[in-house]
Design an enzyme around this catalytic site. Structure first.
Site, PDB file in Angstrom:
ATOM      1  N   ARG A 125       0.816  -1.220   0.000  1.00 24.82           N
ATOM      2  CA  ARG A 125       0.000   0.000   0.000  1.00 24.82           C
ATOM      3  C   ARG A 125       0.855   1.278   0.000  1.00 24.82           C
ATOM      4  NH1 ARG A 125      -5.127  -0.377   2.358  1.00 24.82           N
ATOM      5  NH2 ARG A 125      -4.310  -2.108   3.577  1.00 24.82           N
TER       6      ARG A 125
ATOM      7  N   TYR B 163     -14.794  -3.147   3.004  1.00 28.01           N
ATOM      8  CA  TYR B 163     -14.253  -2.700   4.311  1.00 28.01           C
ATOM      9  C   TYR B 163     -14.886  -1.408   4.794  1.00 28.01           C
ATOM     10  CZ  TYR B 163     -10.338  -5.441   2.349  1.00 28.01           C
ATOM     11  OH  TYR B 163      -9.552  -6.388   1.748  1.00 28.01           O
TER      12      TYR B 163
ATOM     13  N   CYS C 206     -25.669  -5.101  -9.431  1.00 27.46           N
ATOM     14  CA  CYS C 206     -26.920  -5.442  -8.756  1.00 27.46           C
ATOM     15  C   CYS C 206     -26.700  -5.846  -7.308  1.00 27.46           C
ATOM     16  CB  CYS C 206     -27.604  -6.581  -9.492  1.00 27.46           C
ATOM     17  SG  CYS C 206     -28.091  -6.077 -11.102  1.00 27.46           S
TER      18      CYS C 206
ATOM     19  N   TYR D 298      -4.696  -2.560  -3.866  1.00 28.12           N
ATOM     20  CA  TYR D 298      -5.842  -3.422  -3.546  1.00 28.12           C
ATOM     21  C   TYR D 298      -7.118  -2.933  -4.231  1.00 28.12           C
ATOM     22  CZ  TYR D 298      -2.434  -4.814  -0.061  1.00 28.12           C
ATOM     23  OH  TYR D 298      -1.286  -5.229   0.551  1.00 28.12           O
TER      24      TYR D 298
HETATM   25  N1  LLP Z   1       3.392  -8.930   3.600  1.00 27.68           N
HETATM   26  C1  LLP Z   1       2.423  -9.786   3.975  1.00 27.68           C
HETATM   27  C2  LLP Z   1       2.793 -11.090   4.530  1.00 27.68           C
HETATM   28  C3  LLP Z   1       1.073  -9.422   3.830  1.00 27.68           C
HETATM   29  O1  LLP Z   1       0.119 -10.245   4.216  1.00 27.68           O
HETATM   30  C4  LLP Z   1       0.747  -8.156   3.274  1.00 27.68           C
HETATM   31  C5  LLP Z   1      -0.642  -7.757   3.077  1.00 27.68           C
HETATM   32  C6  LLP Z   1       1.809  -7.307   2.885  1.00 27.68           C
HETATM   33  C7  LLP Z   1       3.113  -7.727   3.068  1.00 27.68           C
HETATM   34  C8  LLP Z   1       1.578  -5.964   2.297  1.00 27.68           C
HETATM   35  O2  LLP Z   1       0.922  -5.142   3.196  1.00 27.68           O
HETATM   36  P1  LLP Z   1       0.787  -3.561   2.934  1.00 27.68           P
HETATM   37  O3  LLP Z   1       2.183  -2.964   2.960  1.00 27.68           O
HETATM   38  O4  LLP Z   1       0.162  -3.377   1.627  1.00 27.68           O
HETATM   39  O5  LLP Z   1      -0.058  -3.089   4.049  1.00 27.68           O
HETATM   40  N2  LLP Z   1      -7.054  -5.955   0.769  1.00 27.68           N
HETATM   41  C9  LLP Z   1      -6.756  -5.193   1.963  1.00 27.68           C
HETATM   42  C10 LLP Z   1      -5.309  -5.342   2.384  1.00 27.68           C
HETATM   43  C11 LLP Z   1      -4.882  -6.779   2.610  1.00 27.68           C
HETATM   44  C12 LLP Z   1      -3.455  -6.881   3.002  1.00 27.68           C
HETATM   45  C13 LLP Z   1      -3.011  -8.307   3.019  1.00 27.68           C
HETATM   46  N3  LLP Z   1      -1.625  -8.508   3.329  1.00 27.68           N
HETATM   47  C14 LLP Z   1      -7.126  -3.738   1.722  1.00 27.68           C
HETATM   48  O6  LLP Z   1      -7.635  -3.432   0.652  1.00 27.68           O
HETATM   49  O7  LLP Z   1      -6.961  -2.917   2.611  1.00 27.68           O
END
Ligand code: LLP
Length: 404
Positions: A262, A302, A329, A358
């Protein structure tokens, strides 16, 4: 300045746009923050897996964090060297483990004893030593949305400290396992530094105790999770993040790895959608747009906030409350509820912000809606990086199986 209107006219809507200069800036900010140590930033491909996005990071020197063999192959295809790729995830099929070993990636990140056994069997069959890290669940509350919290024992991820130690000893004694890394990831969209620091300190202590057993950890992977500003969140500065982690590592000669998704991509992305028309049901006003929850599901899934901007309206125009909804829908098909917008007309352009992470990756063909096109903007120039999916694309995997 991104020319939203011109790009919407050129590529049509709905559309994802990514600012490639911003992607690079975010990467550099984080890399610089860790400059006191050897570090490897493994971009979390799940956030945005467009090949051109991955390649952009690869060109800057990034590795990749992958959660399926599909993501591993994407990373390789986009030019990420195998020695910078790690493969995480709570459930991996034997075939995926085998392929990862054959491709000789940097690390397979193991999340359970049963998985470690499967990795050992696969490695033995290939007569190879599998380089592994073990995901430790430090039981820390990351203070984020419960759906994206992962570092508590109640979450399915990783193993507890005692199990981790036992697994490292087992791995050290195996001919087919080489335990060189350690990993934790406590959650996503983190805005508090303390939980990360606490988790890092716990895991660093485990590394020290492993040293006394002659188990030499070379890669210290702090996962991803750095939060971004969707609205008015207070953020963790990359420098403070790095310092907090580094402060827990005194005396340890490890390469720091992190897996941001992110942080690197969210605020580089915009989702462009046009107004189809407005309607009112009783007192309730709806602005109906051509994008839907199948294109960008975060608000529906979310209740996530994404800032919405209308292009070409004067700031002082009168506004009223409305929901911005899509054509799918489902009552849950909305981008915002009860926000104030001026009266819109057919074809007015809306820009949904923070849509680089995401969003495209979580899109689907629900309602037989084709996935939208993706465009990169870099140094004032734009280029298509994924074409719009056609009807033919959507039926391609089924049409040959139609029976009379
Ligand atoms: N590493 C692992 C082991 C993870 O599970 C994740 C995210 C990341 C790195 C990356 O995380 P970030 O830096 O992006 O926070 N779909 C959800 C977010 C799910 C995140 C899953 N794991 C959303 O739209 O907020």
């Amino acid at each position: 300045m991104i020319e939203f209107q011109a790009l919407a006219d050129k590529y049509d809507t709905p559309l994802y746009l990514y600012d490639f200069n911003h992607l690079a800036q975010q990467y550099t900010r984080l890399k610089e923050a860790f400059r006191a140590r050897k570090s490897l930033i493994c971009y979390a491909v799940k956030a945005n897996s467009n090949l051109s996005v991955i390649k952009h990071f690869a060109n800057l020197g990034a590795g990749c964090d992958c959660v399926s063999i599909g993501e591993v192959k994407r990373a390789l295809y986009a030019g990420v060297p195998n020695y910078k790729i790690i493969f995480s995830g709570v459930g991996k099929r034997d075939e995926e483990i085998k392929e990862a070993l054959e491709k000789d990636i940097l690390l397979i990140n193991v999340e359970s004893e049963a998985e470690l056994n499967r990795v050992e069997i696969q490695a033995a069959e290939l007569n190879k030593q599998a380089r592994i890290s073990i995901r430790v669940n430090p039981n820390i509350d990351p203070q984020t949305h419960p759906y994206i919290s992962t570092g508590l024992h109640e979450n399915k991820f990783g193993v507890d400290l005692d199990t981790a130690k036992r697994l490292y000893i087992f791995a050290k004694n195996s001919d087919f396992l080489d335990p060189v890394g350690i990993h934790f990831h406590i959650g996503s969209q983190l805005t508090q530094l303390e939980p990360i620091k606490e988790a890092s300190a716990i895991v660093a202590d485990l590394v020290r105790s492993l040293q006394t057993l002659d188990i030499d950890i070379k890669f210290f992977d702090v996962g991803g999770g750095l939060g971004i500003r969707y609205d008015d969140e207070t953020l963790i500065e990359p420098y403070d993040y790095a310092q907090a982690i580094l402060s827990t590592l005194t005396g340890l000669d490890v390469t720091i790895m992190c897996e941001p998704g992110r942080f690197l991509t969210a605020n580089s992305g915009y989702f462009l959608t046009r107004v189809l028309y407005e309607k009112t049901n009783g007192d309730k006003r709806f602005v109906i747009v051509d994008g839907g929850m199948n294109d960008l599901i975060r608000p529906s899934l979310y209740n996530a906030y994404h800032k919405i901007e209308i292009i070409g309206k004067a700031e002082d125009e009168e506004t009223s409350e409305c929901d911005v909804v899509g054509p799918v829908c489902e009552s849950g098909d909305f981008f915002a509820k009860n926000i104030r917008l001026p009266l819109t007309r057919h074809n007015d352009l809306l820009v949904i912000h923070s849509a680089g992470a995401y969003c495209a990756t979580m899109s689907s063909n629900y309602n037989t809606r084709g996935r939208v096109a993706e465009v990169a903007v870099e140094d004032g120039k734009d280029r298509l990086i994924r074409r719009r999916e056609s009807f033919e694309d959507m039926i391609a995997l089924e049409k040959d199986y139609l029976k009379d």
